[in-house]
Design a protein around this motif. Structure first.
Motif, PDB file in Angstrom:
ATOM      1  N   ARG A   1     -11.515  23.271   4.377  1.00 38.57           N
ATOM      2  CA  ARG A   1     -11.738  22.647   5.684  1.00 38.57           C
ATOM      3  C   ARG A   1     -10.412  22.192   6.284  1.00 38.57           C
ATOM      4  O   ARG A   1      -9.516  21.766   5.566  1.00 38.57           O
ATOM      5  CB  ARG A   1     -12.664  21.446   5.548  1.00 38.57           C
ATOM      6  N   TYR A   2     -10.332  22.286   7.601  1.00 39.40           N
ATOM      7  CA  TYR A   2      -9.167  21.836   8.348  1.00 39.40           C
ATOM      8  C   TYR A   2      -9.494  20.554   9.098  1.00 39.40           C
ATOM      9  O   TYR A   2     -10.607  20.375   9.571  1.00 39.40           O
ATOM     10  CB  TYR A   2      -8.764  22.888   9.395  1.00 39.40           C
ATOM     11  N   TYR A   3      -8.488  19.697   9.214  1.00 41.05           N
ATOM     12  CA  TYR A   3      -8.604  18.471   9.996  1.00 41.05           C
ATOM     13  C   TYR A   3      -7.389  18.402  10.901  1.00 41.05           C
ATOM     14  O   TYR A   3      -6.268  18.602  10.445  1.00 41.05           O
ATOM     15  CB  TYR A   3      -8.636  17.236   9.085  1.00 41.05           C
ATOM     16  N   GLN A   4      -7.599  18.129  12.170  1.00 38.98           N
ATOM     17  CA  GLN A   4      -6.501  18.086  13.120  1.00 38.98           C
ATOM     18  C   GLN A   4      -6.168  16.649  13.493  1.00 38.98           C
ATOM     19  O   GLN A   4      -7.074  15.836  13.728  1.00 38.98           O
ATOM     20  CB  GLN A   4      -6.854  18.871  14.374  1.00 38.98           C
ATOM     21  N   LEU A   5      -4.880  16.344  13.560  1.00 37.69           N
ATOM     22  CA  LEU A   5      -4.397  15.045  14.012  1.00 37.69           C
ATOM     23  C   LEU A   5      -3.623  15.245  15.303  1.00 37.69           C
ATOM     24  O   LEU A   5      -2.848  16.198  15.414  1.00 37.69           O
ATOM     25  CB  LEU A   5      -3.460  14.416  12.969  1.00 37.69           C
TER      26      LEU A   5
ATOM     27  N   MET B   1       0.842  -1.174   0.000  1.00 40.02           N
ATOM     28  CA  MET B   1       0.000   0.000   0.000  1.00 40.02           C
ATOM     29  C   MET B   1       0.886   1.235   0.000  1.00 40.02           C
ATOM     30  O   MET B   1       1.830   1.331   0.753  1.00 40.02           O
ATOM     31  CB  MET B   1      -0.894   0.005   1.241  1.00 40.02           C
ATOM     32  N   LYS B   2       0.545   2.183  -0.857  1.00 44.12           N
ATOM     33  CA  LYS B   2       1.251   3.461  -0.890  1.00 44.12           C
ATOM     34  C   LYS B   2       0.239   4.560  -0.597  1.00 44.12           C
ATOM     35  O   LYS B   2      -0.859   4.566  -1.130  1.00 44.12           O
ATOM     36  CB  LYS B   2       1.886   3.671  -2.254  1.00 44.12           C
ATOM     37  N   LEU B   3       0.652   5.476   0.261  1.00 41.47           N
ATOM     38  CA  LEU B   3      -0.231   6.556   0.674  1.00 41.47           C
ATOM     39  C   LEU B   3       0.383   7.882   0.247  1.00 41.47           C
ATOM     40  O   LEU B   3       1.584   8.089   0.393  1.00 41.47           O
ATOM     41  CB  LEU B   3      -0.377   6.523   2.203  1.00 41.47           C
ATOM     42  N   SER B   4      -0.455   8.766  -0.283  1.00 45.44           N
ATOM     43  CA  SER B   4      -0.005  10.116  -0.625  1.00 45.44           C
ATOM     44  C   SER B   4      -1.133  11.085  -0.309  1.00 45.44           C
ATOM     45  O   SER B   4      -2.303  10.710  -0.257  1.00 45.44           O
ATOM     46  CB  SER B   4       0.387  10.211  -2.100  1.00 45.44           C
ATOM     47  N   LEU B   5      -0.761  12.334  -0.071  1.00 41.36           N
ATOM     48  CA  LEU B   5      -1.776  13.351   0.170  1.00 41.36           C
ATOM     49  C   LEU B   5      -2.548  13.585  -1.116  1.00 41.36           C
ATOM     50  O   LEU B   5      -1.987  13.560  -2.213  1.00 41.36           O
ATOM     51  CB  LEU B   5      -1.137  14.668   0.616  1.00 41.36           C
ATOM     52  N   ALA B   6      -3.832  13.806  -0.993  1.00 37.18           N
ATOM     53  CA  ALA B   6      -4.665  14.110  -2.152  1.00 37.18           C
ATOM     54  C   ALA B   6      -4.284  15.492  -2.691  1.00 37.18           C
ATOM     55  O   ALA B   6      -3.693  16.324  -1.989  1.00 37.18           O
ATOM     56  CB  ALA B   6      -6.139  14.077  -1.770  1.00 37.18           C
ATOM     57  N   ARG B   7      -4.638  15.719  -3.920  1.00 37.84           N
ATOM     58  CA  ARG B   7      -4.376  17.005  -4.550  1.00 37.84           C
ATOM     59  C   ARG B   7      -5.032  18.125  -3.734  1.00 37.84           C
ATOM     60  O   ARG B   7      -6.155  17.969  -3.253  1.00 37.84           O
ATOM     61  CB  ARG B   7      -4.947  16.970  -5.963  1.00 37.84           C
ATOM     62  N   ASP B   8      -4.324  19.219  -3.584  1.00 34.68           N
ATOM     63  CA  ASP B   8      -4.808  20.397  -2.856  1.00 34.68           C
ATOM     64  C   ASP B   8      -4.959  20.180  -1.355  1.00 34.68           C
ATOM     65  O   ASP B   8      -5.665  20.933  -0.692  1.00 34.68           O
ATOM     66  CB  ASP B   8      -6.130  20.922  -3.440  1.00 34.68           C
ATOM     67  N   VAL B   9      -4.300  19.155  -0.819  1.00 36.97           N
ATOM     68  CA  VAL B   9      -4.281  18.934   0.626  1.00 36.97           C
ATOM     69  C   VAL B   9      -2.865  19.198   1.116  1.00 36.97           C
ATOM     70  O   VAL B   9      -1.900  18.690   0.548  1.00 36.97           O
ATOM     71  CB  VAL B   9      -4.712  17.494   0.988  1.00 36.97           C
ATOM     72  N   THR B  10      -2.743  20.015   2.157  1.00 38.59           N
ATOM     73  CA  THR B  10      -1.439  20.300   2.739  1.00 38.59           C
ATOM     74  C   THR B  10      -1.415  19.826   4.187  1.00 38.59           C
ATOM     75  O   THR B  10      -2.428  19.841   4.879  1.00 38.59           O
ATOM     76  CB  THR B  10      -1.101  21.806   2.687  1.00 38.59           C
ATOM     77  N   LEU B  11      -0.233  19.416   4.597  1.00 46.85           N
ATOM     78  CA  LEU B  11      -0.008  18.908   5.946  1.00 46.85           C
ATOM     79  C   LEU B  11       0.954  19.858   6.647  1.00 46.85           C
ATOM     80  O   LEU B  11       2.048  20.121   6.146  1.00 46.85           O
ATOM     81  CB  LEU B  11       0.588  17.502   5.867  1.00 46.85           C
ATOM     82  N   THR B  12       0.545  20.364   7.794  1.00 52.61           N
ATOM     83  CA  THR B  12       1.365  21.310   8.542  1.00 52.61           C
ATOM     84  C   THR B  12       1.531  20.818   9.970  1.00 52.61           C
ATOM     85  O   THR B  12       0.539  20.540  10.649  1.00 52.61           O
ATOM     86  CB  THR B  12       0.700  22.706   8.561  1.00 52.61           C
ATOM     87  N   PRO B  13       2.781  20.701  10.431  1.00 51.51           N
ATOM     88  CA  PRO B  13       2.976  20.305  11.829  1.00 51.51           C
ATOM     89  C   PRO B  13       2.581  21.434  12.780  1.00 51.51           C
ATOM     90  O   PRO B  13       2.768  22.608  12.464  1.00 51.51           O
ATOM     91  CB  PRO B  13       4.483  20.023  11.910  1.00 51.51           C
ATOM     92  N   VAL B  14       2.019  21.056  13.911  1.00 52.45           N
ATOM     93  CA  VAL B  14       1.684  21.989  14.989  1.00 52.45           C
ATOM     94  C   VAL B  14       2.141  21.342  16.298  1.00 52.45           C
ATOM     95  O   VAL B  14       2.479  20.164  16.330  1.00 52.45           O
ATOM     96  CB  VAL B  14       0.172  22.330  15.035  1.00 52.45           C
ATOM     97  N   ASP B  15       2.141  22.103  17.372  1.00 59.24           N
ATOM     98  CA  ASP B  15       2.628  21.591  18.655  1.00 59.24           C
ATOM     99  C   ASP B  15       1.917  20.321  19.100  1.00 59.24           C
ATOM    100  O   ASP B  15       2.534  19.433  19.678  1.00 59.24           O
ATOM    101  CB  ASP B  15       2.475  22.651  19.749  1.00 59.24           C
ATOM    102  N   SER B  16       0.643  20.220  18.825  1.00 57.53           N
ATOM    103  CA  SER B  16      -0.132  19.073  19.304  1.00 57.53           C
ATOM    104  C   SER B  16      -0.207  17.921  18.304  1.00 57.53           C
ATOM    105  O   SER B  16      -0.830  16.910  18.584  1.00 57.53           O
ATOM    106  CB  SER B  16      -1.553  19.525  19.642  1.00 57.53           C
ATOM    107  N   GLY B  17       0.395  18.051  17.122  1.00 49.60           N
ATOM    108  CA  GLY B  17       0.362  17.002  16.114  1.00 49.60           C
ATOM    109  C   GLY B  17       0.512  17.578  14.722  1.00 49.60           C
ATOM    110  O   GLY B  17       1.592  17.975  14.312  1.00 49.60           O
ATOM    111  N   ALA B  18      -0.601  17.649  13.987  1.00 50.01           N
ATOM    112  CA  ALA B  18      -0.568  18.185  12.627  1.00 50.01           C
ATOM    113  C   ALA B  18      -1.963  18.627  12.218  1.00 50.01           C
ATOM    114  O   ALA B  18      -2.959  18.202  12.803  1.00 50.01           O
ATOM    115  CB  ALA B  18      -0.057  17.137  11.638  1.00 50.01           C
ATOM    116  N   VAL B  19      -1.993  19.480  11.216  1.00 51.61           N
ATOM    117  CA  VAL B  19      -3.256  19.942  10.642  1.00 51.61           C
ATOM    118  C   VAL B  19      -3.212  19.674   9.147  1.00 51.61           C
ATOM    119  O   VAL B  19      -2.209  19.937   8.480  1.00 51.61           O
ATOM    120  CB  VAL B  19      -3.469  21.446  10.910  1.00 51.61           C
ATOM    121  N   LEU B  20      -4.288  19.117   8.638  1.00 54.45           N
ATOM    122  CA  LEU B  20      -4.469  18.920   7.202  1.00 54.45           C
ATOM    123  C   LEU B  20      -5.445  19.974   6.711  1.00 54.45           C
ATOM    124  O   LEU B  20      -6.511  20.148   7.291  1.00 54.45           O
ATOM    125  CB  LEU B  20      -5.040  17.528   6.912  1.00 54.45           C
TER     126      LEU B  20
END
Length: 87
Positions: free
Chosen positions: A27-31, A1-20
């Motif tokens: 829309r934002y999603y928090q990890l 299995m290979k995983l990649s971010l979908a087009r127009d999705v960015t991943l940004t690290p934050v202190d508590s994890g990451a935000v997509l």
């Protein structure tokens, strides 16, 4: 299995994890830290089993439980069209 971010999705690290950010929908999603660590490992090419094994070394949780959590995260991110999964 290979995983990649979908087009127009960015991943940004934050202190508590990451935000997509889904740029298509604005829309934002928090990890949390664990979710962020798993996603980074998968994006770097680890298999779900390898990512689970790595994470279970530092957490007081069984490798099987972590593996189930990894698969659930992949499923959730895929259903939200944030990642693309290929074989």
């Amino acid at each position: 299995m290979k995983l990649s971010l979908a087009r127009d999705v960015t991943l940004t690290p934050v202190d508590s994890g990451a935000v997509l950010l889904d740029g298509r929908r604005g829309r934002y999603y928090q990890l949390n830290a664990s979710g962020s660590a798993i996603l980074h490992k998968l994006l770097d090419g680890d298999t779900p089993a390898a990512a689970a094994a790595s994470l279970s070394e530092s957490a007081p949780v069984s490798e099987e439980r972590v593996h189930q959590d990894v698969l659930a995260l992949v499923r959730s991110l895929s259903e939200a069209d944030l990642v693309e999964v290929t074989q």
